[in-house]
Each structure stands twice: as structure tokens, then as C-alpha cells.
Motif scaffolding. Structure first.
Motif, mmCIF file in Angstrom:
data_model
loop_
_atom_site.group_PDB
_atom_site.id
_atom_site.type_symbol
_atom_site.label_atom_id
_atom_site.label_comp_id
_atom_site.label_asym_id
_atom_site.label_seq_id
_atom_site.Cartn_x
_atom_site.Cartn_y
_atom_site.Cartn_z
ATOM 1 N N SER A 107 -14.515 -27.599 3.061
ATOM 2 C CA SER A 107 -13.202 -27.986 3.591
ATOM 3 C C SER A 107 -12.593 -26.856 4.414
ATOM 4 O O SER A 107 -11.980 -27.090 5.467
ATOM 5 C CB SER A 107 -12.258 -28.359 2.438
ATOM 6 N N LEU A 108 -12.785 -25.638 3.939
ATOM 7 C CA LEU A 108 -12.295 -24.485 4.692
ATOM 8 C C LEU A 108 -13.011 -24.355 6.024
ATOM 9 O O LEU A 108 -12.386 -24.074 7.062
ATOM 10 C CB LEU A 108 -12.479 -23.204 3.872
ATOM 11 N N PHE A 109 -14.327 -24.564 6.018
ATOM 12 C CA PHE A 109 -15.084 -24.496 7.263
ATOM 13 C C PHE A 109 -14.552 -25.509 8.275
ATOM 14 O O PHE A 109 -14.414 -25.205 9.461
ATOM 15 C CB PHE A 109 -16.567 -24.771 7.009
ATOM 16 N N ALA A 110 -14.261 -26.706 7.786
ATOM 17 C CA ALA A 110 -13.740 -27.747 8.677
ATOM 18 C C ALA A 110 -12.387 -27.336 9.243
ATOM 19 O O ALA A 110 -12.105 -27.535 10.438
ATOM 20 C CB ALA A 110 -13.631 -29.073 7.920
ATOM 21 N N TYR A 111 -11.551 -26.756 8.385
ATOM 22 C CA TYR A 111 -10.237 -26.298 8.847
ATOM 23 C C TYR A 111 -10.382 -25.173 9.857
ATOM 24 O O TYR A 111 -9.689 -25.144 10.885
ATOM 25 C CB TYR A 111 -9.382 -25.844 7.667
ATOM 26 N N PHE A 112 -11.282 -24.230 9.582
ATOM 27 C CA PHE A 112 -11.503 -23.125 10.513
ATOM 28 C C PHE A 112 -12.015 -23.630 11.857
ATOM 29 O O PHE A 112 -11.642 -23.112 12.913
ATOM 30 C CB PHE A 112 -12.495 -22.127 9.924
ATOM 31 N N ALA A 113 -12.891 -24.621 11.818
ATOM 32 C CA ALA A 113 -13.424 -25.165 13.070
ATOM 33 C C ALA A 113 -12.312 -25.811 13.889
ATOM 34 O O ALA A 113 -12.211 -25.611 15.108
ATOM 35 C CB ALA A 113 -14.521 -26.174 12.767
ATOM 36 N N GLU A 114 -11.461 -26.572 13.216
ATOM 37 C CA GLU A 114 -10.339 -27.214 13.902
ATOM 38 C C GLU A 114 -9.368 -26.177 14.449
ATOM 39 O O GLU A 114 -8.946 -26.243 15.613
ATOM 40 C CB GLU A 114 -9.611 -28.148 12.939
ATOM 41 N N THR A 115 -9.029 -25.216 13.606
ATOM 42 C CA THR A 115 -8.097 -24.162 14.023
ATOM 43 C C THR A 115 -8.685 -23.323 15.149
ATOM 44 O O THR A 115 -8.002 -22.996 16.124
ATOM 45 C CB THR A 115 -7.758 -23.258 12.824
ATOM 46 N N GLY A 116 -9.962 -22.980 15.017
ATOM 47 C CA GLY A 116 -10.610 -22.197 16.058
ATOM 48 C C GLY A 116 -10.586 -22.896 17.398
ATOM 49 O O GLY A 116 -10.393 -22.264 18.443
ATOM 50 N N GLY A 117 -10.766 -24.206 17.368
ATOM 51 C CA GLY A 117 -10.714 -24.964 18.620
ATOM 52 C C GLY A 117 -9.335 -24.928 19.243
ATOM 53 O O GLY A 117 -9.196 -24.764 20.463
ATOM 54 N N GLN A 118 -8.309 -25.072 18.415
ATOM 55 C CA GLN A 118 -6.938 -25.040 18.933
ATOM 56 C C GLN A 118 -6.587 -23.660 19.479
ATOM 57 O O GLN A 118 -5.921 -23.538 20.518
ATOM 58 C CB GLN A 118 -5.959 -25.436 17.818
ATOM 59 N N VAL A 119 -7.027 -22.632 18.775
ATOM 60 C CA VAL A 119 -6.768 -21.262 19.228
ATOM 61 C C VAL A 119 -7.469 -21.010 20.566
ATOM 62 O O VAL A 119 -6.892 -20.418 21.493
ATOM 63 C CB VAL A 119 -7.247 -20.252 18.156
ATOM 64 N N LYS A 120 -8.714 -21.475 20.672
ATOM 65 C CA LYS A 120 -9.477 -21.282 21.904
ATOM 66 C C LYS A 120 -8.832 -22.001 23.078
ATOM 67 O O LYS A 120 -8.816 -21.486 24.207
ATOM 68 C CB LYS A 120 -10.908 -21.781 21.706
ATOM 69 N N GLU A 121 -8.285 -23.176 22.836
ATOM 70 C CA GLU A 121 -7.611 -23.925 23.900
ATOM 71 C C GLU A 121 -6.441 -23.143 24.478
ATOM 72 O O GLU A 121 -6.073 -23.338 25.645
ATOM 73 C CB GLU A 121 -7.123 -25.262 23.362
#
Length: 203
Positions: A107-121
Motif C-alpha cells: 500500500s505504501l508503494f502504491a502511495y509513493f508511486a502516486e505521490t511521485g507522479g504528482q511531484v514529478k508533474e
């Protein structure tokens, strides 16, 4: 070979920061550090901190931002970092109760992936500061550390915070305040006597 700049993770001198945030930044600059990784902003606005960094000729590398703060208002954290020209938003820790099972890690990995995408944007890079507990549990035959570092479907590539936890102990930093600053000054002097082309990271 291009010379690498030396940066300091400010959590290392958290005791002194709590007493005098701006004064500690000035002292760090006097010691010769060129970059700063923040763990809190001392109550300063982004504009105030940016002006202070420019005055001291320090570069903002990034900041430790807790999961709680990210979930509360990720855009606010991103905007602050962009305002001080800091390229990295770093998750510094995961509470023990949030990493008890492989499923919790997933679940943390999924959250990090989502957050990482938003940060990268928003033009920044998401990173994670590791400790020892990432090597205590396996997820699909991989330690959590390896799963984060190798599975780009779960977490964006290049997320590991490159800062060493401590250069004076093999655990979390045990020095703070003036004692910490003096110890770091001695360490920096030792590094300055070495080949200036070596890569040195202090934390």
C-alpha cells in the motif's frame, strides 16, 4: 572530474535549529557547506527562506516531508519547495504501525508511486530516506529497500535519498547542538585535506 558540492542534512543539527534556526543556517554556511537538505523551515515563509539562502550562498537541495504532511496538503509542500528552488521532496520515515505486513508495504508503494507522479508533474523529484527497518521484512522475496529501488511500477526510479544516516555513528545521529556543529567542523576540515574531487556527503 567535476567537483561535487558538499551538502548538510539539517536534521543532524536539529537541537541547535530549535534554538536558533537562522543563526544555525549562518553557522553552517560559515563552516563551508554549500547545500542544505531541510527537515522543517523554522517558521519562515518560502520567500523569507529563499532570501536567507541567497544571502548565505546556500542551495536548497530538498526537504524531509512527512507522510502526514504530504497527505494533508501535498501541493502546499510542493509549492514551498519550488519557491526555494529545491528539487527534491523526501519522505523521511514510515511509522512502525504503518509497515507491519507485506500488504502494508504494498500500500505504501502504491502511495509513493502516486505521490511521485504528482511531484514529478510539478517539476520536482520524489525521494525516500531509508533506515534499517527496510531490511527487516521481505515483499515477494525482496527486502522493502530492494522493492522500492528496483520496481518502477511501484515506486518511480531514482527515489532513494542519497544521504548517509550519520558519518560519526552507525545509527541515527547522536550529536546535536554546539557539540554537533563542532564535530561536523572537524569532519569537514578532514575532508578538505583530502582530494577535492572525492564525492562527500554529510548527514
Amino acid at each position: 572530474m567535476r567537483r561535487m558540492s558538499i551538502g548538510l542534512q539539517m536534521h543532524t543539527v536539529r537541537g541547535e535549529l530549535a534554538k536558533d534556526f537562522t543563526g544555525t543556517l549562518r553557522r553552517v554556511a560559515e563552516l563551508g557547506y554549500e547545500g542544505i537538505e531541510f527537515a522543517g523551515y523554522g517558521g519562515l515563509s518560502a520567500e523569507e527562506l529563499k532570501d536567507l539562502l541567497q544571502e548565505l550562498n546556500l542551495k536548497a537541495i530538498g526537504a524531509h516531508v512527512s507522510i502526514t504532511k504530504m497527505k494533508a496538503d501535498l501541493n502546499k509542500e510542493i509549492e514551498y519547495l519550488r519557491a526555494i528552488d529545491a528539487p527534491y521532496l523526501i519522505c523521511p520515515h514510515i511509522a512502525a504501525e504503518d509497515r507491519q505486513t507485506p500488504e502494508a508495504w504494498q500500500s505504501l508503494f502504491a502511495y509513493f508511486a502516486e505521490t511521485g507522479g504528482q511531484v514529478k508533474e510539478q517539476g520536482l523529484q520524489f525521494a525516500y530516506h531509508n533506515h534499517a527497518f527496510e531490511f527487516e521484512m521481505k515483499i515477494n522475496d525482496q527486502f522493502a529497500f530492494d522493492a522500492m529501488a528496483t520496481n518502477e511500477k511501484q515506486v518511480p526510479s531514482g527515489i532513494m535519498d542519497a544521504f548517509v544516516e550519520s558519518v560519526v555513528t552507525n545509527t541515527s545521529p547522536s550529536i546535536s547542538g554546539e557539540e554537533g556543529l563542532k564535530s561536523l567542523e572537524v569532519i569537514l576540515a578532514a575532508f578538505e585535506s583530502q582530494d577535492s574531487k572525492k564525492v562527500v556527503t554529510l548527514s
